[in-house]
Scaffold this motif. Structure first.
Motif, mmCIF file in Angstrom:
data_model
loop_
_atom_site.group_PDB
_atom_site.id
_atom_site.type_symbol
_atom_site.label_atom_id
_atom_site.label_comp_id
_atom_site.label_asym_id
_atom_site.label_seq_id
_atom_site.Cartn_x
_atom_site.Cartn_y
_atom_site.Cartn_z
ATOM 1 N N ILE A 1 -26.259 -18.451 11.343
ATOM 2 C CA ILE A 1 -27.475 -18.726 12.123
ATOM 3 C C ILE A 1 -27.034 -19.115 13.534
ATOM 4 C CG2 ILE A 1 -29.534 -20.189 12.325
ATOM 5 C CD1 ILE A 1 -29.508 -20.528 9.293
ATOM 6 N N PRO A 2 -27.244 -18.232 14.525
ATOM 7 C CA PRO A 2 -26.830 -18.582 15.884
ATOM 8 C C PRO A 2 -27.509 -19.888 16.312
ATOM 9 C CG PRO A 2 -27.547 -16.292 15.777
ATOM 10 C CD PRO A 2 -27.903 -16.927 14.463
ATOM 11 N N THR A 3 -26.774 -20.759 16.966
ATOM 12 C CA THR A 3 -27.278 -22.100 17.281
ATOM 13 C C THR A 3 -27.033 -22.416 18.752
ATOM 14 O OG1 THR A 3 -26.840 -22.789 15.006
ATOM 15 C CG2 THR A 3 -27.060 -24.549 16.642
ATOM 16 N N TYR A 4 -28.060 -23.012 19.358
ATOM 17 C CA TYR A 4 -27.999 -23.297 20.791
ATOM 18 C C TYR A 4 -28.316 -24.761 21.027
ATOM 19 C CZ TYR A 4 -28.131 -18.312 20.600
ATOM 20 O OH TYR A 4 -27.817 -17.020 20.278
ATOM 21 N N ASN A 5 -27.465 -25.436 21.780
ATOM 22 C CA ASN A 5 -27.748 -26.817 22.170
ATOM 23 C C ASN A 5 -28.607 -26.754 23.426
ATOM 24 O OD1 ASN A 5 -26.000 -27.312 20.115
ATOM 25 N ND2 ASN A 5 -24.528 -28.475 21.311
ATOM 26 N N VAL A 6 -29.868 -27.105 23.271
ATOM 27 C CA VAL A 6 -30.830 -26.841 24.346
ATOM 28 C C VAL A 6 -31.696 -28.049 24.662
ATOM 29 C CG1 VAL A 6 -31.022 -24.360 23.955
ATOM 30 C CG2 VAL A 6 -32.429 -25.927 22.606
ATOM 31 N N ASP A 7 -31.165 -29.254 24.466
ATOM 32 C CA ASP A 7 -32.029 -30.403 24.698
ATOM 33 C C ASP A 7 -32.340 -30.553 26.185
ATOM 34 O OD1 ASP A 7 -33.390 -32.705 23.484
ATOM 35 O OD2 ASP A 7 -32.142 -33.806 24.902
ATOM 36 N N GLY A 8 -33.437 -31.257 26.460
ATOM 37 C CA GLY A 8 -33.885 -31.406 27.845
ATOM 38 C C GLY A 8 -33.706 -32.801 28.416
ATOM 39 N N THR A 9 -33.065 -33.705 27.669
ATOM 40 C CA THR A 9 -32.825 -35.029 28.247
ATOM 41 C C THR A 9 -31.704 -34.919 29.284
ATOM 42 O OG1 THR A 9 -31.422 -35.555 26.367
ATOM 43 C CG2 THR A 9 -33.624 -36.480 26.354
ATOM 44 N N TRP A 10 -31.616 -35.934 30.110
ATOM 45 C CA TRP A 10 -30.607 -35.924 31.165
ATOM 46 C C TRP A 10 -30.184 -37.357 31.413
ATOM 47 C CZ3 TRP A 10 -32.505 -38.989 35.018
ATOM 48 C CH2 TRP A 10 -33.905 -39.091 35.122
ATOM 49 N N LEU A 11 -29.084 -37.512 32.130
ATOM 50 C CA LEU A 11 -28.620 -38.857 32.438
ATOM 51 C C LEU A 11 -27.902 -38.860 33.777
ATOM 52 C CD1 LEU A 11 -25.507 -38.326 31.701
ATOM 53 C CD2 LEU A 11 -26.136 -39.068 29.444
ATOM 54 N N VAL A 12 -27.620 -40.059 34.220
ATOM 55 C CA VAL A 12 -26.912 -40.249 35.486
ATOM 56 C C VAL A 12 -25.449 -40.501 35.146
ATOM 57 C CG1 VAL A 12 -26.725 -41.679 37.558
ATOM 58 C CG2 VAL A 12 -28.989 -41.195 36.558
ATOM 59 N N VAL A 13 -24.564 -39.703 35.732
ATOM 60 C CA VAL A 13 -23.139 -39.882 35.439
ATOM 61 C C VAL A 13 -22.449 -40.594 36.609
ATOM 62 C CG1 VAL A 13 -22.898 -37.932 33.877
ATOM 63 C CG2 VAL A 13 -22.658 -37.554 36.324
ATOM 64 N N PRO A 14 -21.464 -41.438 36.278
ATOM 65 C CA PRO A 14 -21.009 -41.749 34.928
ATOM 66 C C PRO A 14 -21.738 -42.938 34.290
ATOM 67 C CG PRO A 14 -19.525 -42.747 36.513
ATOM 68 C CD PRO A 14 -20.612 -42.062 37.310
ATOM 69 N N GLU A 15 -22.672 -43.579 35.010
ATOM 70 C CA GLU A 15 -23.230 -44.860 34.548
ATOM 71 C C GLU A 15 -23.858 -44.792 33.161
ATOM 72 O OE1 GLU A 15 -23.555 -43.415 37.432
ATOM 73 O OE2 GLU A 15 -24.252 -44.762 39.005
ATOM 74 N N ASP A 16 -24.501 -43.682 32.851
ATOM 75 C CA ASP A 16 -25.272 -43.618 31.596
ATOM 76 C C ASP A 16 -24.496 -43.006 30.435
ATOM 77 O OD1 ASP A 16 -27.252 -44.563 33.240
ATOM 78 O OD2 ASP A 16 -28.391 -42.684 33.317
#
Ligand SMILES: [Zn+2]
Length: 476
Positions: A428-443
């Motif tokens: 089953i082809p699988t894609y990591n597609v989440d839409g969360t984000w963070l500030v690097v490197p602090e988070d």
């Protein structure tokens, strides 16, 4: 998630400077108000290994879905064992299409979190706190905000009368951070229930920003390396240490490890890493960029691949890598050792059999040492998931609606491991597609202390999943 992608992204400059976003999409307040209490409830359940609390998380999410109008019969909580004495559960939700025109989509996530001790944290890790634009608590980033985003996105779609043209199946496991038995069961025994055309994995966030709010880019994961530890063992008849002999298990093991240290596996370029380096080279004007361009032009150019691999940021991206991680041997300080053994942990390129790597290591060290796979975890090779146009387009459209047209989106190979590898391995082809984000490197605090997620990222992710599902399961 076992390894962070963010380290790869931290230094990707915002080559395309995003201008002000014209009316970026934002989650309406009435839906924001539904994210907060559900996230609070699930974060405050300590669903860490060994405490049996994962089913409680599943019940909370199931309750929210029932309240949103999903029939009880479409929601199942399946108990299973993560390990001896460690009971956990999976949540399975099936939104059945009234008129399916295509094979189902599977959405993957996990409800367990890594242990967190009160004394290590500034606050109680299992008390949900909103402060300074962040939600704090164990699992906020990895990955309870994502579980809630998917749950609320489904509720919102339902409320707005969305009628999927294919079944949408949600599968949240309860032991991704430890045994990964849920993913194993899901891809084998429960495969009939979960079978899908492809899977969307919400584990691993998608985007990074710098402290000034400049976007560093979003990534879509489409390949994972395979995890495999090998033991390198040398045995010897031993004897008294007052009579040393040339044959000695510890010295011979040391020689074997030296050979492994010096060994370079064959560089390999695949569809995903090709797309990754095509994107990366745009940021690199110097020698590293030249090496990337040379390797892309000629995948047989091993010297160029070696130079890329030597860059800390790209380590592991060009080939299988193995490294000695543990050592044991001998039984007394005045005895010749009868046994010396090292653990060598390998991260194997997609599609390569761990048995082939074992054979290569065995040939390298010679007959005096024995190379065997760690019997407690036998890795399964996973193929690269083809870069499907529909998934890439849906992901890019969702990201750009929220963050602006100028955001760069790069396919990546994860050098760590998620539950997704089991489904890729099962075809089953699988894609990591989440839409969360963070500030690097602090988070970058997943698995660490004072884990947090920007409040806006938690809200954005609801819209992101809503848009993804409208694009991939809506009538074209
Ligand atoms: Zn995770």
């Amino acid at each position: 998630m076992r390894l962070l992608l963010a380290c790869l992204l931290a230094t990707i400059p915002a080559a395309l400077t995003a201008g002000p976003v014209d009316e970026p999409s934002r989650l309406p307040e009435e839906w924001q108000a539904r994210v907060r209490p559900l996230l609070e409830q699930v974060v405050e359940v300590p669903s860490v290994p060994g405490r049996g609390k994962v089913p409680k998380v599943a019940e909370l999410l199931a309750g929210a879905l029932r309240a949103a109008g999903f029939p009880a019969a479409s929601i199942a909580i399946r108990p299973y064992m993560a390990g001896e004495g460690d009971s956990t559960a999976a949540l399975i939700v099936r939104w059945t299409s009234a008129a399916p025109r295509r094979r189902p989509i599977l959405i993957l996530g996990h409800m367990d979190v890594v242990e967190a001790r009160r004394e290590d944290w500034e606050r109680d890790p299992f008390a949900f706190v909103e402060e300074g634009g962040y939600f704090y608590g164990r699992g906020t980033l990895d990955m309870k905000a994502q579980l809630v985003a998917i749950t609320i996105a489904l509720a919102k779609l339902k409320a707005e009368g969305f009628a999927p043209d294919r079944d949408i199946i949600v599968f949240f496991t309860g032991d991704e951070e430890t045994a990964q038995n849920g993913a194993l069961l899901g891809s084998t025994d429960w495969r009939g229930t979960l079978d899908a055309e492809f899977a969307l994995n919400a584990d691993a966030w998608g985007g990074t920003f710098d402290a000034a709010g400049r976007p560093l880019g979003f990534v879509i994961g489409a390949a994972e390396k395979t995890y495999q530890t090998y033991f390198v063992t040398v045995r010897n008849r031993g004897g008294h240490s007052m009579r040393p002999r040339p044959d000695n298990a510890i010295y011979e093991l040391a020689e074997a490890l030296r050979k492994i240290q010096a060994h370079r596996f064959e560089p390999q370029l695949n569809e995903v890493t090709r797309a990754y380096f095509q994107s990366r080279q745009q940021d690199e004007a110097g020698a590293l960029g030249d090496a990337m361009r040379a390797w892309l032009a000629d995948p047989g150019n091993g010297a160029a691949a070696d130079m890329i691999e030597a860059s800390e940021l790209e380590t592991g991206m060009t080939r299988t890598r193995c490294v000695a991680t543990m050592l044991e041997g001998g039984h007394a300080d005045n005895a010749l050792p009868q046994m010396a053994r090292a653990a060598v942990n390998c991260r194997i390129m997609p599609g390569v059999e761990p048995a082939a790597i074992r054979a290569e290591l065995q040939a390298l060290v010679g007959p005096g040492a024995e190379v065997t796979p760690d019997p407690s975890f036998i890795g399964t090779p996973t193929p690269v998931s083809p870069l499907r146009e529909d998934v890439l387009a849906a992901y890019a459209a969702a990201v750009r609606r929220i963050h602006g047209e100028a955001i760069r989106i790069t396919p990546v190979m994860d050098i760590g491991t998620t539950d997704g590898s089991f489904f890729r391995a099962a075809g089953i082809p699988t894609y990591n597609v989440d839409g969360t984000w963070l500030v690097v490197p602090e988070d970058e605090r997943a698995h660490g202390r004072d884990e947090r997620i920007p409040v806006r990222a938690a809200f954005d992710d609801v819209l992101h999943w809503e848009m993804m599902l409208r694009a991939l399961a809506g009538k074209p």
